[in-house]
Design a protein around this motif. Structure first.
Motif, PDB file in Angstrom:
ATOM      1  N   PRO A   1      17.539   6.212   0.543  1.00 32.00           N
ATOM      2  CA  PRO A   1      16.666   6.741  -0.507  1.00 32.00           C
ATOM      3  C   PRO A   1      17.273   7.937  -1.237  1.00 32.00           C
ATOM      4  O   PRO A   1      18.050   8.699  -0.665  1.00 32.00           O
ATOM      5  CB  PRO A   1      15.422   7.189   0.272  1.00 32.00           C
ATOM      6  CG  PRO A   1      15.942   7.547   1.614  1.00 32.00           C
ATOM      7  CD  PRO A   1      17.055   6.561   1.876  1.00 32.00           C
ATOM      8  N   TYR A   2      16.901   8.057  -2.504  1.00 31.51           N
ATOM      9  CA  TYR A   2      17.220   9.262  -3.258  1.00 31.51           C
ATOM     10  C   TYR A   2      16.318  10.386  -2.740  1.00 31.51           C
ATOM     11  O   TYR A   2      15.323  10.139  -2.066  1.00 31.51           O
ATOM     12  CB  TYR A   2      16.946   9.055  -4.757  1.00 31.51           C
ATOM     13  CG  TYR A   2      17.875   8.071  -5.412  1.00 31.51           C
ATOM     14  CD1 TYR A   2      19.225   8.373  -5.601  1.00 31.51           C
ATOM     15  CD2 TYR A   2      17.408   6.840  -5.853  1.00 31.51           C
ATOM     16  CE1 TYR A   2      20.081   7.471  -6.211  1.00 31.51           C
ATOM     17  CE2 TYR A   2      18.259   5.929  -6.466  1.00 31.51           C
ATOM     18  CZ  TYR A   2      19.602   6.257  -6.644  1.00 31.51           C
ATOM     19  OH  TYR A   2      20.441   5.372  -7.237  1.00 31.51           O
ATOM     20  N   ARG A   3      16.674  11.635  -3.071  1.00 34.32           N
ATOM     21  CA  ARG A   3      15.876  12.785  -2.626  1.00 34.32           C
ATOM     22  C   ARG A   3      14.420  12.675  -3.055  1.00 34.32           C
ATOM     23  O   ARG A   3      13.501  12.937  -2.281  1.00 34.32           O
ATOM     24  CB  ARG A   3      16.465  14.084  -3.185  1.00 34.32           C
ATOM     25  CG  ARG A   3      17.194  14.876  -2.149  1.00 34.32           C
ATOM     26  CD  ARG A   3      17.635  16.214  -2.699  1.00 34.32           C
ATOM     27  NE  ARG A   3      19.071  16.270  -2.503  1.00 34.32           N
ATOM     28  CZ  ARG A   3      19.934  16.851  -3.288  1.00 34.32           C
ATOM     29  NH1 ARG A   3      19.526  17.467  -4.361  1.00 34.32           N
ATOM     30  NH2 ARG A   3      21.206  16.826  -3.014  1.00 34.32           N
ATOM     31  N   ASP A   4      14.198  12.290  -4.302  1.00 30.85           N
ATOM     32  CA  ASP A   4      12.834  12.180  -4.812  1.00 30.85           C
ATOM     33  C   ASP A   4      12.066  11.076  -4.088  1.00 30.85           C
ATOM     34  O   ASP A   4      10.888  11.233  -3.771  1.00 30.85           O
ATOM     35  CB  ASP A   4      12.840  11.920  -6.321  1.00 30.85           C
ATOM     36  CG  ASP A   4      11.435  11.864  -6.886  1.00 30.85           C
ATOM     37  OD1 ASP A   4      10.708  12.879  -6.757  1.00 30.85           O
ATOM     38  OD2 ASP A   4      11.046  10.803  -7.423  1.00 30.85           O
ATOM     39  N   THR A   5      12.738   9.966  -3.823  1.00 28.32           N
ATOM     40  CA  THR A   5      12.101   8.870  -3.086  1.00 28.32           C
ATOM     41  C   THR A   5      11.716   9.337  -1.693  1.00 28.32           C
ATOM     42  O   THR A   5      10.607   9.063  -1.214  1.00 28.32           O
ATOM     43  CB  THR A   5      13.057   7.662  -2.990  1.00 28.32           C
ATOM     44  OG1 THR A   5      13.419   7.263  -4.312  1.00 28.32           O
ATOM     45  CG2 THR A   5      12.423   6.509  -2.241  1.00 28.32           C
TER      46      THR A   5
ATOM     47  N   GLY B   1      11.468  -1.812  -3.852  1.00 29.98           N
ATOM     48  CA  GLY B   1      12.191  -0.647  -3.335  1.00 29.98           C
ATOM     49  C   GLY B   1      11.884  -0.396  -1.865  1.00 29.98           C
ATOM     50  O   GLY B   1      12.784  -0.125  -1.060  1.00 29.98           O
ATOM     51  N   ILE B   2      10.610  -0.494  -1.489  1.00 32.78           N
ATOM     52  CA  ILE B   2      10.200  -0.314  -0.092  1.00 32.78           C
ATOM     53  C   ILE B   2      10.840  -1.408   0.766  1.00 32.78           C
ATOM     54  O   ILE B   2      11.357  -1.135   1.860  1.00 32.78           O
ATOM     55  CB  ILE B   2       8.662  -0.351   0.061  1.00 32.78           C
ATOM     56  CG1 ILE B   2       7.999   0.787  -0.725  1.00 32.78           C
ATOM     57  CG2 ILE B   2       8.254  -0.316   1.533  1.00 32.78           C
ATOM     58  CD1 ILE B   2       8.287   2.179  -0.216  1.00 32.78           C
TER      59      ILE B   2
ATOM     60  N   VAL C   1       7.622  10.958   2.317  1.00 23.21           N
ATOM     61  CA  VAL C   1       7.119  11.969   3.264  1.00 23.21           C
ATOM     62  C   VAL C   1       5.672  12.317   2.926  1.00 23.21           C
ATOM     63  O   VAL C   1       4.815  12.381   3.812  1.00 23.21           O
ATOM     64  CB  VAL C   1       8.013  13.237   3.252  1.00 23.21           C
ATOM     65  CG1 VAL C   1       7.338  14.408   3.944  1.00 23.21           C
ATOM     66  CG2 VAL C   1       9.356  12.934   3.905  1.00 23.21           C
ATOM     67  N   GLN C   2       5.390  12.511   1.649  1.00 19.40           N
ATOM     68  CA  GLN C   2       4.018  12.827   1.231  1.00 19.40           C
ATOM     69  C   GLN C   2       3.076  11.652   1.476  1.00 19.40           C
ATOM     70  O   GLN C   2       1.966  11.828   1.977  1.00 19.40           O
ATOM     71  CB  GLN C   2       3.987  13.232  -0.241  1.00 19.40           C
ATOM     72  CG  GLN C   2       4.597  14.590  -0.502  1.00 19.40           C
ATOM     73  CD  GLN C   2       4.659  14.927  -1.986  1.00 19.40           C
ATOM     74  OE1 GLN C   2       4.530  14.055  -2.844  1.00 19.40           O
ATOM     75  NE2 GLN C   2       4.870  16.206  -2.283  1.00 19.40           N
TER      76      GLN C   2
ATOM     77  N   ALA D   1       0.830  -1.207   0.000  1.00 22.03           N
ATOM     78  CA  ALA D   1       0.000   0.000   0.000  1.00 22.03           C
ATOM     79  C   ALA D   1       0.864   1.256   0.000  1.00 22.03           C
ATOM     80  O   ALA D   1       0.549   2.241  -0.680  1.00 22.03           O
ATOM     81  CB  ALA D   1      -0.937   0.004   1.211  1.00 22.03           C
ATOM     82  N   LEU D   2       1.957   1.257   0.767  1.00 17.59           N
ATOM     83  CA  LEU D   2       2.858   2.412   0.777  1.00 17.59           C
ATOM     84  C   LEU D   2       3.497   2.595  -0.590  1.00 17.59           C
ATOM     85  O   LEU D   2       3.590   3.719  -1.095  1.00 17.59           O
ATOM     86  CB  LEU D   2       3.936   2.249   1.857  1.00 17.59           C
ATOM     87  CG  LEU D   2       4.986   3.361   1.907  1.00 17.59           C
ATOM     88  CD1 LEU D   2       4.341   4.732   2.141  1.00 17.59           C
ATOM     89  CD2 LEU D   2       6.025   3.076   2.990  1.00 17.59           C
ATOM     90  N   ALA D   3       3.923   1.489  -1.207  1.00 24.37           N
ATOM     91  CA  ALA D   3       4.535   1.563  -2.537  1.00 24.37           C
ATOM     92  C   ALA D   3       3.569   2.183  -3.535  1.00 24.37           C
ATOM     93  O   ALA D   3       3.942   3.064  -4.317  1.00 24.37           O
ATOM     94  CB  ALA D   3       4.969   0.175  -2.999  1.00 24.37           C
ATOM     95  N   GLU D   4       2.329   1.751  -3.502  1.00 27.14           N
ATOM     96  CA  GLU D   4       1.320   2.288  -4.424  1.00 27.14           C
ATOM     97  C   GLU D   4       1.070   3.770  -4.151  1.00 27.14           C
ATOM     98  O   GLU D   4       1.022   4.583  -5.071  1.00 27.14           O
ATOM     99  CB  GLU D   4       0.016   1.504  -4.284  1.00 27.14           C
ATOM    100  CG  GLU D   4      -1.042   1.941  -5.293  1.00 27.14           C
ATOM    101  CD  GLU D   4      -2.296   1.085  -5.206  1.00 27.14           C
ATOM    102  OE1 GLU D   4      -3.374   1.626  -5.475  1.00 27.14           O
ATOM    103  OE2 GLU D   4      -2.196  -0.110  -4.859  1.00 27.14           O
ATOM    104  N   ARG D   5       0.909   4.124  -2.881  1.00 30.61           N
ATOM    105  CA  ARG D   5       0.619   5.513  -2.501  1.00 30.61           C
ATOM    106  C   ARG D   5       1.775   6.444  -2.871  1.00 30.61           C
ATOM    107  O   ARG D   5       1.557   7.587  -3.270  1.00 30.61           O
ATOM    108  CB  ARG D   5       0.354   5.585  -1.004  1.00 30.61           C
ATOM    109  CG  ARG D   5      -0.186   6.929  -0.555  1.00 30.61           C
ATOM    110  CD  ARG D   5      -0.321   7.016   0.945  1.00 30.61           C
ATOM    111  NE  ARG D   5      -1.607   6.520   1.408  1.00 30.61           N
ATOM    112  CZ  ARG D   5      -2.043   6.684   2.643  1.00 30.61           C
ATOM    113  NH1 ARG D   5      -1.311   7.310   3.543  1.00 30.61           N
ATOM    114  NH2 ARG D   5      -3.223   6.218   2.992  1.00 30.61           N
ATOM    115  N   ALA D   6       3.020   5.952  -2.750  1.00 29.50           N
ATOM    116  CA  ALA D   6       4.199   6.784  -3.018  1.00 29.50           C
ATOM    117  C   ALA D   6       4.666   6.700  -4.470  1.00 29.50           C
ATOM    118  O   ALA D   6       5.555   7.442  -4.879  1.00 29.50           O
ATOM    119  CB  ALA D   6       5.339   6.369  -2.091  1.00 29.50           C
ATOM    120  N   GLY D   7       4.076   5.786  -5.241  1.00 27.95           N
ATOM    121  CA  GLY D   7       4.510   5.629  -6.630  1.00 27.95           C
ATOM    122  C   GLY D   7       5.874   4.963  -6.730  1.00 27.95           C
ATOM    123  O   GLY D   7       6.670   5.276  -7.614  1.00 27.95           O
TER     124      GLY D   7
END
Length: 183
Positions: free
Chosen positions: A50-54, A39-40, A59-60, A28-34
């Motif tokens: 994590p990279y900055r974008d990740t 990776g999660i 955070v969002q 669910a977190l992977a889907e919500r964060a794209g």
């Protein structure tokens, strides 16, 4: 040994804690964060940073508060790499002076300053003479322990030395904690 205020929290542990707090599965977190589930899983296993974008996406997706975001960003930073020239900075370390009095009652200021020191390159304390700026800075530096790769230093009433120490660390890409006798 570092104080609990400066104890490094592993990003993997913090990510898992936040994910579970909002009741999300890794999927669910992977889907919500794209992001990918793989990776999660790698982030929670501590296999990668994590990279900055990740980090921004997480955070969002986790809807973190400003304080939680700051702690999350600090935890996400990879440990500093030691460079051959870093020994020159480490050799300039000076012991902190032994306090003559006990440190009582400034828990909030200590906590706030500890957070700033752990997330900001340079912190300046200002105030009227005698209000306890130096004593507070020394206490936070003492609590920092070895949280900084190159330790901490005391530069008694010598702004040039403190400035040079910061410049040396900055040139080498290393953080530093300096308490100056003339704050």
């Amino acid at each position: 040994m570092a104080s609990p205020l400066f104890a490094p929290v592993a990003f993997a542990e913090l990510l898992r804690r936040h994910r579970l707090a909002v009741g999300l599965t890794q999927e669910a977190l992977a889907e919500r964060a794209g992001l990918s589930v793989n990776g999660i899983q790698k982030l929670e296993a501590g296999g990668t940073h994590p990279y900055r974008d990740t980090l921004r996406r997480l955070v969002q997706a986790l809807e973190l508060s400003a304080d939680e975001t700051a702690a999350f960003q600090v935890a996400a930073q990879p440990p500093p790499r030691m460079r051959a020239s870093a020994s020159r900075v480490a050799d300039t370390r000076l012991d902190l002076p032994v306090p003559l009095t006990s440190f009582v009652g400034r828990e909030r200021e200590t906590r706030d300053l500890a957070l700033l020191v752990s997330t900001t390159r340079l912190v300046t304390l200002t105030g009227v003479g005698g209000c306890g700026k130096t004593r507070l800075a020394l206490e936070v530096a003492r609590l920092a322990g070895e949280a900084f790769a190159h330790g901490r230093a005391w530069h008694p009433r010598d702004r040039d030395t403190a400035t040079n120490h910061h410049a040396d660390c900055r040139a080498q890409g290393q953080p530093s904690a300096v308490a100056s006798g003339q704050l």
